[in-house]
Design a protein around this motif. Structure first.
Motif, PDB file in Angstrom:
ATOM      1  N   ALA A 223       0.843  -1.195   0.000  1.00 62.27           N
ATOM      2  CA  ALA A 223       0.000   0.000   0.000  1.00 62.27           C
ATOM      3  C   ALA A 223       0.875   1.241   0.000  1.00 62.27           C
ATOM      4  CB  ALA A 223      -0.911   0.007   1.224  1.00 62.27           C
ATOM      5  N   PHE A 352       0.976  -2.312   6.999  1.00 59.34           N
ATOM      6  CA  PHE A 352      -0.328  -2.620   7.609  1.00 59.34           C
ATOM      7  C   PHE A 352      -0.459  -4.132   7.756  1.00 59.34           C
ATOM      8  CE2 PHE A 352      -1.033  -3.141   3.141  1.00 59.34           C
ATOM      9  CZ  PHE A 352      -2.042  -4.082   2.996  1.00 59.34           C
ATOM     10  N   TRP A 355      -7.090  -5.026   6.690  1.00 60.41           N
ATOM     11  CA  TRP A 355      -7.811  -3.953   5.991  1.00 60.41           C
ATOM     12  C   TRP A 355      -8.399  -2.911   6.938  1.00 60.41           C
ATOM     13  CZ3 TRP A 355      -5.635  -4.123   1.766  1.00 60.41           C
ATOM     14  CH2 TRP A 355      -5.508  -5.266   0.977  1.00 60.41           C
ATOM     15  N   LEU A 358      -5.743  -0.423   7.612  1.00 63.50           N
ATOM     16  CA  LEU A 358      -5.454   0.423   6.456  1.00 63.50           C
ATOM     17  C   LEU A 358      -6.604   1.398   6.184  1.00 63.50           C
ATOM     18  CD1 LEU A 358      -3.208   0.832   4.396  1.00 63.50           C
ATOM     19  CD2 LEU A 358      -4.429  -0.709   2.848  1.00 63.50           C
ATOM     20  N   ARG A 361      -6.147   4.395   8.241  1.00 62.22           N
ATOM     21  CA  ARG A 361      -5.119   5.261   7.655  1.00 62.22           C
ATOM     22  C   ARG A 361      -5.690   6.055   6.487  1.00 62.22           C
ATOM     23  NH1 ARG A 361      -2.541   8.491   5.710  1.00 62.22           N
ATOM     24  NH2 ARG A 361      -0.333   8.553   5.141  1.00 62.22           N
ATOM     25  N   ARG A 362      -6.504   5.409   5.667  1.00 65.73           N
ATOM     26  CA  ARG A 362      -7.113   6.101   4.528  1.00 65.73           C
ATOM     27  C   ARG A 362      -8.037   7.223   4.986  1.00 65.73           C
ATOM     28  NH1 ARG A 362     -12.250   4.402   1.067  1.00 65.73           N
ATOM     29  NH2 ARG A 362     -12.968   4.495   3.211  1.00 65.73           N
TER      30      ARG A 362
END
Length: 526
Positions: A223, A352, A355, A358, A361-362
């Motif tokens: 990622a 990461f 999911w 992550l 984080r997004r």
């Protein structure tokens, strides 16, 4: 010229990609050289003709048609090419035979500026309405038939049984009308060309949502941040330096500072950004440099260009695209460290475990002004095009705002009879009370049925006209979705929307309840 005109008409009325491909394959197989080469260049955006402005086209038409009648017709039809093609009268004397596409191109390319209107008028006399329409589209550079350069090259690959990747590599070192290319496609020798500075077809990502994401194994993917710039390919060899956009357009003239800094050897895939003091500047700053043929010293100093590298396609010695992503990434890290280019750095990978981690984080990226995340399969080679599976783009959810419709303009092509391009605004407080300030423009996001309703509302509520633009009385609220808001000195509102589209028509909402400028400004990162 007539076969090319028939092709354009068929493409306009053919929505499906597969059907467009069949039309293109038939045309390229059945049409002789050099007409098919000029057609290929026109469809792919590579045909260079003297730019005949709308004012020149209007002048040619009004010299043969009553100007008042022409302007009334143009106002009703809404498309200059269509109006001129249909209203053009029969010539006073019988014309010569209809010209081929090659004759049209050669005539216009060799004409002086003063001769062009007369030559255009003479060509119109020798063509029917369909071919006149195609000729005007050629002259103004506005094909708008739903064919991209890649689709045209895909038609060549499928029609003649040659690899698409090789066609795309040769494409950027060959010139229209591509006689050598078609000779090779039909079984002849491959064109001799130096491909060291050629554009390599870019690998693109597909969007992904949460449901599909859960079917993927986190350990299979790397990622990284999806930076808010434009994708570029930077190529440097002993013979020269090139900076390409994702479609292969040469961006070098607008970014001489980057070309000067490309002292390394190789081909890098990355994101073009404006970086000052280590901080990425908003996309609006980058936009002020895009498309320029010449850049001022002040702009070079205040808006320094930078490449954030994603991938290494060639290290100066060998082509790396067949290697898996992890191997290319490791080579990129070593290569970037060894060359130490002042205007190039490495886009960092984001560690990461799963999911949800992550996703958090997004979601935190909005305050940092970033677009989202890229997911890249670790074992995937670099393949031109948009294969499904290796690369995904995971954008954050869009922002929304309720705005008031202020201006409308007719669209193009099938939408030329509808007011389909909408400028909208938000309320701002002034000494004289609240007033609307334009904050964006959108022409997508609504259905065909909603377009008919919007067009009907615009026609019933027009107040002023400014050329092709119509002002409407404030009365309709549009819920607008957009990816980001950025501060912008170029706009009166002081902000610019990224990728606005109409999410919903708020027939139920009073305009007084639309959003205020201060609400939108609070969405700007930082």
């Amino acid at each position: 010229m007539q076969p090319f005109a028939h092709l354009l008409e068929a493409l306009v009325h053919t929505p499906r990609r597969t059907a467009k491909l069949e039309l293109l394959k038939d045309y390229f197989r059945d049409t002789p050289d050099p007409d098919r080469g000029w057609a290929l260049a026109a469809l792919a955006g590579g045909l260079e003709l003297p730019n005949l402005t709308p004012s020149v086209i209007r002048g040619v038409a009004e010299a043969r048609v009553d100007p008042v009648l022409f302007r009334l017709s143009y106002d009703f039809v809404g498309d200059l090419a269509e109006t001129t093609a249909l209203i053009w009268p029969e010539p006073p004397t019988p014309p010569g035979p209809a010209p081929g596409l090659d004759e049209v191109v050669q005539t216009l390319q060799s004409a002086t500026r003063s001769d062009r209107p007369g030559l255009l008028s003479a060509l119109f006399d020798r063509l029917d309405a369909s071919a006149r329409f195609a000729l005007i589209k050629l002259c103004t550079g506005g094909m708008r038939v739903g064919v991209s350069a890649r689709l045209a090259r895909t038609a060549l690959a499928e029609g003649f049984g040659r690899p698409l990747e090789r066609i795309e590599e040769l494409w950027f070192v060959l010139e229209p009308p591509y006689a050598d290319l078609f000779r090779w496609l039909e079984g002849g020798p491959e064109p001799e060309a130096d491909l060291s500075l050629a554009f390599r077809p870019m690998m693109l990502a597909n969007p992904i949502e949460g449901e599909r994401l859960t079917t993927l194994a986190p350990a299979d993917f790397a990622a990284e941040t999806k930076w808010d710039g434009i994708r570029v390919q930077a190529v440097a060899t002993e013979t020269g330096r090139r900076l390409y956009s994702r479609t292969g357009e040469d961006l070098g003239p607008a970014f001489p500072d980057l070309l000067d800094a490309m002292s390394w050897r190789g081909c890098v895939d990355g994101e073009l950004l404006i970086v000052e003091g280590g901080e990425v500047r908003p996309f609006a700053d980058l936009q002020t440099r895009l498309g320029r043929k010449k850049v001022t010293a002040k702009m070079l100093a205040e808006l320094p260009a930078h490449i954030r590298a994603y991938d290494l396609l060639h290290d100066g010695r060998r082509d790396l695209r067949a290697l898996p992503y992890d191997a290319r990434r490791a080579r990129l890290a070593r290569w970037a460290q060894a060359h130490g280019a002042p205007r190039l750095d490495l886009s960092a990978e984001i560690p990461f475990e799963d999911w949800p981690e992550l996703a958090a984080r997004r979601d935190a990226q909005r305050d940092e002004g970033e677009e989202g995340l890229m997911l890249k399969r670790r074992d995937a080679p670099y393949t031109g095009g948009r294969p499904i599976g290796p690369w995904w783009k995971w954008k954050r959810d869009p922002l929304t705002a309720d705005c008031v419709l202020m201006y409308a303009q007719r669209g193009h092509g099938k939408r030329s009879s509808y007011y389909s391009d909408y400028t909208f605004g938000a309320w701002e407080e002034t000494e004289d009370g609240p007033r609307l300030a334009p904050v964006g423009k959108a022409y997508s996001g609504f259905t065909d049925e909603e377009l008919i309703e919007l067009d009907r509302w615009v026609r019933a509520n027009m107040t002023e006209r400014f050329g092709p633009v119509r002002a409407v009385k404030p009365g309709l609220v549009l819920e607008v979705a957009f990816d980001a808001l950025q501060a912008s000195a170029r706009h009166r509102s002081g902000l610019a929307m990224r990728f606005p589209r109409i999410k919903r028509i708020r027939w139920d909402k009073p305009i007084e309840e639309a959003d205020r400028l201060e609400t939108l400004r609070a969405m700007i990162p930082g």
